[in-house]
Design an enzyme around this catalytic site. Structure first.
Site, PDB file in Angstrom:
ATOM      1  CD  GLN A 145       4.437  30.965  26.371  1.00  0.00           C
ATOM      2  OE1 GLN A 145       4.397  32.175  26.545  1.00  0.00           O
ATOM      3  NE2 GLN A 145       4.127  30.114  27.315  1.00  0.00           N
ATOM      4  N   GLY A 146       3.046  31.750  20.872  1.00  0.00           N
ATOM      5  CA  GLY A 146       1.896  31.920  19.979  1.00  0.00           C
ATOM      6  C   GLY A 146       1.440  33.359  19.903  1.00  0.00           C
ATOM      7  CB  ILE A 147      -1.293  34.767  17.925  1.00  0.00           C
ATOM      8  CG1 ILE A 147      -0.466  34.384  16.681  1.00  0.00           C
ATOM      9  CG2 ILE A 147      -2.029  36.074  17.676  1.00  0.00           C
ATOM     10  CD1 ILE A 147      -1.272  34.275  15.415  1.00  0.00           C
ATOM     11  CE  LYS A 187       1.357  33.889  26.773  1.00  0.00           C
ATOM     12  NZ  LYS A 187       2.726  34.305  27.135  1.00  0.00           N
ATOM     13  CG  ASP A 203      15.418  35.026  28.489  1.00  0.00           C
ATOM     14  OD1 ASP A 203      16.356  35.639  27.935  1.00  0.00           O
ATOM     15  OD2 ASP A 203      14.575  34.355  27.852  1.00  0.00           O
TER      16      ASP A 203
HETATM   17  P1  AMP Z   1       4.448  36.720  24.766  1.00  0.00           P
HETATM   18  O1  AMP Z   1       3.873  35.638  23.932  1.00  0.00           O
HETATM   19  O2  AMP Z   1       3.943  36.695  26.171  1.00  0.00           O
HETATM   20  O3  AMP Z   1       5.945  36.737  24.678  1.00  0.00           O
HETATM   21  O4  AMP Z   1       3.944  38.100  24.149  1.00  0.00           O
HETATM   22  C1  AMP Z   1       4.282  38.497  22.831  1.00  0.00           C
HETATM   23  C2  AMP Z   1       3.947  39.945  22.615  1.00  0.00           C
HETATM   24  O5  AMP Z   1       2.543  40.162  22.738  1.00  0.00           O
HETATM   25  C3  AMP Z   1       4.593  40.905  23.623  1.00  0.00           C
HETATM   26  O6  AMP Z   1       5.892  41.287  23.223  1.00  0.00           O
HETATM   27  C4  AMP Z   1       3.625  42.076  23.589  1.00  0.00           C
HETATM   28  O7  AMP Z   1       3.917  42.916  22.490  1.00  0.00           O
HETATM   29  C5  AMP Z   1       2.276  41.433  23.344  1.00  0.00           C
HETATM   30  N1  AMP Z   1       1.579  41.189  24.624  1.00  0.00           N
HETATM   31  C6  AMP Z   1       1.592  40.065  25.362  1.00  0.00           C
HETATM   32  N2  AMP Z   1       0.832  40.197  26.466  1.00  0.00           N
HETATM   33  C7  AMP Z   1       0.325  41.445  26.431  1.00  0.00           C
HETATM   34  C8  AMP Z   1      -0.531  42.203  27.301  1.00  0.00           C
HETATM   35  N3  AMP Z   1      -1.011  41.668  28.426  1.00  0.00           N
HETATM   36  N4  AMP Z   1      -0.820  43.465  26.961  1.00  0.00           N
HETATM   37  C9  AMP Z   1      -0.337  44.015  25.826  1.00  0.00           C
HETATM   38  N5  AMP Z   1       0.469  43.359  24.970  1.00  0.00           N
HETATM   39  C10 AMP Z   1       0.810  42.085  25.254  1.00  0.00           C
END
Ligand code: AMP
Length: 428
Positions: free
Chosen positions: A37-39, A55, A151
């Site tokens: 979904q992004g960064i 996010k 998943d």
């Molecule tokens: P996502 O876009 O939700 O799949 O997140 C991508 C990556 O961002 C994850 O694999 C984590 O490494 C990091 N990430 C996402 N949310 C968090 C969070 N709340 N705390 C720490 N790292 C996060």
């Protein structure tokens, strides 16, 4: 709120290829990960006086897949409140009207690393079993709300150095098609259960398979079933576990069964061969016992035929896991999901845009009125969890009040180091 006042509340900065436009209360943004979904950035929230994760969902309504996922995530994150599921702290968009609406920012509790980084560490039985216990608790809570994940994977599970763990997402919608005969989109399928790969009916223990694959990877240090594509994924499973029985094959639909029957037949390996003693710490009688319990649990989770696979509740009662059993964590009251048609929804881009915008506005309204999930908004919906019950790394070493393991000691901050040196590049 008038337009000028709203504009003054935000500022923009570049993060990688993307621009984050966030509320001024969030400062010191740093990229920590990226997903479909992004960064994701870490930031300091001056209102809550704590670090958070933010996010950015860019134009989440742009197509059916993105829109459904974003909407589902927003609705479910608002409803679910469990210490092993990531907690939502805030949702906002910098755009002022539905017409201008583009991006959604989701603010969550900040964790230290995802599970991909933990898999590289040498874990003892205490840590391994505690992490697994928490995965099972989180999944059980989702199941209680009628959400079957399907998943689960290491990149969607995050941990803190105090060994607390949270699941980041809610998996596939019930209506998502996933089978062998589908177009091979680039997604990680290593952890998907046979019934998902083969497009069969499924039940809650579909998620036990994924937890089994994750446990196996933590033991081995490498992916258990590293399929190169959705077809090879099945090959990798049968090469190690053996071709399933005729009884199982009879449950497949005709075209999938023809494919499966035409694969070479494999005898598979015993779990002693797949997970030999050398993979486990075996320096004491206690560790030897734990290794055989761990292997036993693996052999009950990694069963191709779901009707013969252990359930989540049984896994929580398994001797390797039940040492951590706490009814307040395992049997927490299920969340009530407000949108009953969540998974069935099909909409045009414009309708999705409208629905997602309404969800963001609903959050803004609720926080403005000071109530989130029955709590004062200023506390944040998810401030509940781990930090209160599980002492931090430093306090546990000083006070020694915790029976829970940690993932890093004061001198060994390997988790933080891992996430800092590789902010965007971890596994997907
Ligand atoms: P996502 O876009 O939700 O799949 O997140 C991508 C990556 O961002 C994850 O694999 C984590 O490494 C990091 N990430 C996402 N949310 C968090 C969070 N709340 N705390 C720490 N790292 C996060």
């Amino acid at each position: 709120m008038n337009r000028n006042k709203r504009e003054k509340e935000f500022y923009s900065l570049d993060v990688g290829d993307s621009t984050f436009t966030v509320l001024k209360r969030y400062q010191n943004l740093r990229p920590i990960g990226s997903g479909a979904q992004g960064i994701v950035c870490s930031a300091y929230d001056h209102n809550l006086e704590r670090n958070v994760a933010i996010k950015k969902l860019s134009r989440p309504f742009q197509n059916q897949t993105h829109a459904k996922r974003a909407y589902r995530e927003l609705v479910l994150m608002k409803c679910v409140n469990h210490k092993n599921i990531i907690g939502l702290l805030n949702v906002f968009t910098p755009q002022k009207t539905l017409e201008e609406f583009q991006d959604v920012y989701i603010v969550m509790e900040l964790m230290d690393a995802n599970l991909c980084q933990v898999i590289q560490m040498e874990l003892d039985h205490e840590r391994l079993s505690y992490l697994l216990y928490q995965m099972l608790c989180g999944i059980k809570h989702l199941h209680a709300a009628g959400i079957i994940h399907r998943d689960l994977k290491p990149s969607n599970i995050v941990v803190k150095s105090d060994c607390t763990l949270k699941i980041l997402d809610f998996g596939l919608a019930r209506t998502a098609a996933t089978g062998l005969l589908m177009t091979p989109y680039v997604v990680t399928r290593y952890y998907r259960a046979p019934e998902v790969i083969l497009g069969m009916g499924y039940q809650a223990n579909v998620d036990v398979w994924s937890i089994g694959c994750i446990m196996a990877e933590m033991v081995r240090g490498s992916v258990l079933f590293p399929g190169t594509d959705h077809i090879d994924q099945w090959n990798k499973v049968i090469e190690q576990l053996g071709t399933p029985s005729q009884e199982f094959l009879m449950k497949l639909n005709q075209s999938v069964r023809t494919y499966v029957e035409n694969r070479p037949r494999y005898a598979g390996f015993t779990f002693e061969k797949l997970f030999p003693d050398v993979l486990f710490p075996a320096d004491s009688e206690h560790n030897k016992l734990k290794a055989s319990q761990a292997r036993d649990l693996l052999s009950k989770m990694l069963v191709i035929d779901a009707s013969k696979r252990i359930s989540v509740s049984e896994a929580l009662q398994h001797p390797y896991i039940n040492v951590w059993y706490d009814p307040t964590e395992v049997e927490a009251p299920p969340p009530l999901i407000t949108d009953k048609q969540l998974d069935e929804r099909e909409h045009t881009v414009e309708e999705w845009k409208d629905l997602i915008y309404m969800e963001v506005q609903d959050w803004e309204e609720r926080t403005k009125n000071g109530v989130i999930r029955g709590q004062p908004a200023s506390l944040g919906a998810a401030v509940s969890s781990s930090s209160q019950q599980y002492p931090s790394v430093s306090s546990s070493s000083v006070n020694d009040v915790s029976t829970n393991p940690t993932l890093a000691s004061d001198t060994d901050s390997s988790l933080e180091t891992a996430s800092n040196t590789d902010p965007l590049g971890c596994c997907r």
